[in-house]
Design a protein around this motif. Structure first.
Motif, PDB file in Angstrom:
ATOM      1  N   VAL A 194       0.804  -1.231   0.000  1.00 50.35           N
ATOM      2  CA  VAL A 194       0.000   0.000   0.000  1.00 50.35           C
ATOM      3  C   VAL A 194       0.836   1.280   0.000  1.00 50.35           C
ATOM      4  N   ALA A 195       2.150   1.166   0.155  1.00 47.80           N
ATOM      5  CA  ALA A 195       2.982   2.365   0.274  1.00 47.80           C
ATOM      6  C   ALA A 195       4.292   2.194  -0.487  1.00 47.80           C
ATOM      7  N   LYS A 196       4.901   3.316  -0.814  1.00 46.46           N
ATOM      8  CA  LYS A 196       6.197   3.322  -1.501  1.00 46.46           C
ATOM      9  C   LYS A 196       7.168   4.170  -0.676  1.00 46.46           C
ATOM     10  N   PRO A 197       8.475   4.006  -0.886  1.00 45.96           N
ATOM     11  CA  PRO A 197       9.457   4.790  -0.113  1.00 45.96           C
ATOM     12  C   PRO A 197       9.151   6.284  -0.161  1.00 45.96           C
ATOM     13  N   LEU A 211       8.046  -2.460  14.510  1.00 46.76           N
ATOM     14  CA  LEU A 211       7.357  -1.764  13.429  1.00 46.76           C
ATOM     15  C   LEU A 211       8.183  -0.572  12.964  1.00 46.76           C
ATOM     16  N   LEU A 212       8.747   0.178  13.906  1.00 49.38           N
ATOM     17  CA  LEU A 212       9.583   1.321  13.541  1.00 49.38           C
ATOM     18  C   LEU A 212      10.783   0.882  12.711  1.00 49.38           C
ATOM     19  N   HIS A 213      11.374  -0.236  13.083  1.00 50.09           N
ATOM     20  CA  HIS A 213      12.514  -0.772  12.326  1.00 50.09           C
ATOM     21  C   HIS A 213      12.093  -1.103  10.897  1.00 50.09           C
ATOM     22  N   THR A 214      10.916  -1.730  10.752  1.00 51.46           N
ATOM     23  CA  THR A 214      10.405  -2.072   9.422  1.00 51.46           C
ATOM     24  C   THR A 214      10.170  -0.815   8.591  1.00 51.46           C
ATOM     25  N   LEU A 215       9.573   0.214   9.200  1.00 53.26           N
ATOM     26  CA  LEU A 215       9.355   1.475   8.482  1.00 53.26           C
ATOM     27  C   LEU A 215      10.673   2.071   8.002  1.00 53.26           C
ATOM     28  N   GLU A 216      11.691   2.014   8.854  1.00 56.22           N
ATOM     29  CA  GLU A 216      12.994   2.561   8.476  1.00 56.22           C
ATOM     30  C   GLU A 216      13.576   1.827   7.279  1.00 56.22           C
ATOM     31  N   VAL A 217      13.559   0.498   7.336  1.00 53.29           N
ATOM     32  CA  VAL A 217      14.139  -0.299   6.254  1.00 53.29           C
ATOM     33  C   VAL A 217      13.396  -0.078   4.934  1.00 53.29           C
ATOM     34  N   LEU A 218      12.090   0.144   5.015  1.00 51.88           N
ATOM     35  CA  LEU A 218      11.288   0.359   3.807  1.00 51.88           C
ATOM     36  C   LEU A 218      11.311   1.807   3.332  1.00 51.88           C
ATOM     37  N   GLY A 219      11.992   2.685   4.067  1.00 50.58           N
ATOM     38  CA  GLY A 219      12.101   4.077   3.659  1.00 50.58           C
ATOM     39  C   GLY A 219      10.810   4.852   3.843  1.00 50.58           C
ATOM     40  N   LEU A 220      10.020   4.488   4.850  1.00 50.13           N
ATOM     41  CA  LEU A 220       8.741   5.140   5.113  1.00 50.13           C
ATOM     42  C   LEU A 220       8.857   6.092   6.300  1.00 50.13           C
ATOM     43  N   LYS A 221       8.095   7.160   6.276  1.00 51.47           N
ATOM     44  CA  LYS A 221       8.055   8.106   7.389  1.00 51.47           C
ATOM     45  C   LYS A 221       6.950   7.719   8.369  1.00 51.47           C
ATOM     46  N   ALA A 222       7.061   8.188   9.596  1.00 53.08           N
ATOM     47  CA  ALA A 222       6.091   7.863  10.639  1.00 53.08           C
ATOM     48  C   ALA A 222       5.399   9.124  11.135  1.00 53.08           C
ATOM     49  N   THR A 244      -4.327  17.963   7.180  1.00 49.06           N
ATOM     50  CA  THR A 244      -3.103  18.662   6.766  1.00 49.06           C
ATOM     51  C   THR A 244      -1.999  17.726   6.281  1.00 49.06           C
ATOM     52  N   GLU A 245      -2.051  16.444   6.657  1.00 46.36           N
ATOM     53  CA  GLU A 245      -0.997  15.494   6.319  1.00 46.36           C
ATOM     54  C   GLU A 245      -1.508  14.461   5.312  1.00 46.36           C
ATOM     55  N   SER A 246      -0.669  14.119   4.345  1.00 45.41           N
ATOM     56  CA  SER A 246      -0.984  13.051   3.399  1.00 45.41           C
ATOM     57  C   SER A 246      -0.472  11.731   3.967  1.00 45.41           C
ATOM     58  N   VAL A 247      -1.373  10.777   4.179  1.00 45.81           N
ATOM     59  CA  VAL A 247      -1.037   9.514   4.824  1.00 45.81           C
ATOM     60  C   VAL A 247      -1.347   8.361   3.870  1.00 45.81           C
ATOM     61  N   ALA A 248      -0.365   7.484   3.653  1.00 48.34           N
ATOM     62  CA  ALA A 248      -0.554   6.350   2.737  1.00 48.34           C
ATOM     63  C   ALA A 248      -1.278   5.194   3.401  1.00 48.34           C
ATOM     64  N   ALA A 249      -1.097   5.042   4.718  1.00 45.78           N
ATOM     65  CA  ALA A 249      -1.736   3.950   5.456  1.00 45.78           C
ATOM     66  C   ALA A 249      -1.634   4.237   6.944  1.00 45.78           C
ATOM     67  N   CYS A 250      -2.422   3.504   7.709  1.00 44.65           N
ATOM     68  CA  CYS A 250      -2.396   3.598   9.162  1.00 44.65           C
ATOM     69  C   CYS A 250      -2.127   2.207   9.717  1.00 44.65           C
ATOM     70  N   VAL A 251      -1.190   2.088  10.644  1.00 49.28           N
ATOM     71  CA  VAL A 251      -0.894   0.800  11.286  1.00 49.28           C
ATOM     72  C   VAL A 251      -1.238   0.909  12.767  1.00 49.28           C
ATOM     73  N   LEU A 252      -2.159   0.065  13.234  1.00 53.47           N
ATOM     74  CA  LEU A 252      -2.587   0.081  14.628  1.00 53.47           C
ATOM     75  C   LEU A 252      -2.633  -1.329  15.195  1.00 53.47           C
TER      76      LEU A 252
END
Length: 477
Positions: A194-197, A211-222, A244-252
């Motif tokens: 659902v998201a790109k770097p 999860l934060l580690h995975t976001l980092e490796v995939l080049g995604l912002k939090a 105000t923010e463009s969000v590609a997905a939400c992880v909960l």
């Protein structure tokens, strides 16, 4: 003047509370059955049941399926809940891999008091019956299972997972389920579908450092969301951020988040789903702790609720039964084809033998008996740990009070440095998780997470006491 005369169920409830307060009914004590209480107090069965359920709603009693009502072991002492998080209202790049790698290395060291890793201890899980099923499958059909299985995974296991989903009102076909290597692979597949770097992902704050580690490796912002330690994400604050923010997905987390232990009420979950639908934002939910609930019923995941059609569901057996088997699954719905393509590219298929063993274990009914036992153990461990924290840690320490899972989140006074405490604790042979690894922006320096995934013993209790003493010394410097 109040002339209210208590109803019979209220009289019984007051009697039970009085017996708890004076020590006649200790935490964990099983109460007489509803039928026995009705005979003993000369009331109807429905009246006795009403009293028990009222006390359950107040958190004084807990109901255990096929067992009865028990005095809650959760300590109702003077420890306040941690503060609601207030992260900065913009996305952050994630740079946490080094800290995560160092923490995991220490957490796997058996010489340290094991308070750092949110993985149940193998001795506590007592998975001998599951291991025997795996050995039997290898012995009897080893050559048959020494192959690549279908990309979706073993049909028998997918069928058992679909059957269990029915318990929370989620209708699944086995073909909707794809087996993964733990929940980490499931989350990675979902995020890449659902998201790109460079994209932004909305997350709880604090959140699981994996999860934060995975976001980092995939080049995604939090984008870290304000989160209450009991009620979960602040939906109204999230709504303002989406303007105000463009969000590609939400992880909960679906239930009992790591590290806070929070669970959103069902009504709040539905409100959040409606908000995400309005902004066309897919939800990725992590439900690894859902089976470890202390209440009578398992809270429903987002995907089982009205409005959950744009949800990707991820879970595993790693927290409840078999961390070493690394068996998880994903239900990707509209994103199923994208997820399948990525599964084929990343790992092709998952190992067969662990899937076969788990399918047999689930089909036998042994999993439910196992869950009843470990839920009781984890609930008792959390209560013991809260009491030990209250006795040993500095005044003003705040502690979470989850209704499931097996981790506690501690907030100490402002200015406290959990990194310094971490260094001191390692020298004393104690490992825990410092708070800053649970934030993309490295917040929560005055917080820490403790795990109660091991059987309670003197070593654990002594470790908490010594950790509290170290914290006292740090604050006094």
């Amino acid at each position: 003047m109040d002339t209210h005369i208590p109803f019979r169920y209220e009289q019984l409830a007051e009697l039970i509370v009085g017996m708890i307060d004076n020590g006649a009914l200790a935490p964990g004590t099983r109460l007489p059955s509803v039928r026995a209480a009705s005979v003993q107090h000369r009331i109807s069965i429905s009246t006795a049941l009403q009293a028990y359920r009222m006390l359950e709603d107040r958190g004084i009693l807990v109901a255990r399926p096929q067992s009865g009502y028990y005095v809650a072991v959760t300590h109702r002492g003077g420890l306040a809940l941690p503060s609601t998080s207030r992260p900065r209202p913009r996305a952050s790049t994630v740079s946490i891999s080094g800290a995560v790698a160092a923490l995991l290395e220490h957490a796997s060291n058996s010489k340290l008091v094991p308070l750092g890793c949110a993985v149940p201890n193998a001795m506590l899980l007592q998975s001998k019956r599951l291991d025997l099923a795996l050995a039997r499958a290898a012995r009897q059909h080893g050559a048959h299972y020494n192959v690549y299985c279908a990309p979706r995974g073993e049909l028998l296991l997918r069928r058992e997972i679909a059957k269990r989903a029915m318990r929370v009102g989620h209708v699944l076909s086995p073909d909707d389920v794809l087996i993964t290597s733990g929940c980490t692979e499931a989350l990675t597949l979902a995020l890449t579908a659902v998201a790109k770097p460079g994209d932004t992902i909305a997350i709880e704050s604090p959140t699981y450092f994996g999860l934060l580690h995975t976001l980092e490796v995939l080049g995604l912002k939090a984008l870290e969301l304000p989160t209450d330690p009991a009620r979960g994400v602040d939906v109204s604050a999230f709504a303002s951020l989406l303007d105000t923010e463009s969000v590609a997905a939400c992880v909960l987390s679906s239930n009992f988040s790591n590290p806070l232990g929070s669970t959103m009420a069902e009504a709040d979950k539905k409100t959040l789903l409606a908000l995400l639908a309005q902004h066309a934002v897919p939800l990725i939910e992590d439900d690894v702790y859902g089976d470890i609930h202390f209440g009578r019923e398992r809270p429903k995941p987002f995907i089982a609720l009205e409005g959950g059609s744009n949800t990707i569901y991820c879970s595993s057996f790693s927290k409840s039964l078999a961390p070493g088997y690394r068996v998880g699954w994903i239900v990707a719905g509209a994103y199923a084809q994208r997820v399948m393509e990525r599964k084929l590219a990343f790992s092709l298929s998952s190992p067969v033998l662990p899937q076969v063993a788990l399918a047999e274990f689930l089909a036998s009914g042994a999993y439910d008996a196992h869950l009843r036992r470990v839920r009781r153990i984890f609930e008792e461990n959390l209560a013991r740990m809260r009491r030990a924290i209250e006795a040993s840690f500095p005044a003003g320490t705040k502690v979470s009070q989850p209704a499931g899972g097996f981790v506690l989140w501690l907030e100490l006074p402002k200015g406290f440095d959990s990194r310094s405490l971490f260094d001191d604790a390692l020298e004393q042979g104690i490992c825990f998780a410092p708070g800053d690894v649970f934030s993309a922006s490295r917040r929560f320096r005055n917080c820490l997470r403790l795990s109660v995934g091991s059987a309670w013993n003197d070593r654990i209790e002594d470790g908490i006491q010594r950790l509290g003493q170290l914290a006292q010394k740090l604050l006094a410097r």
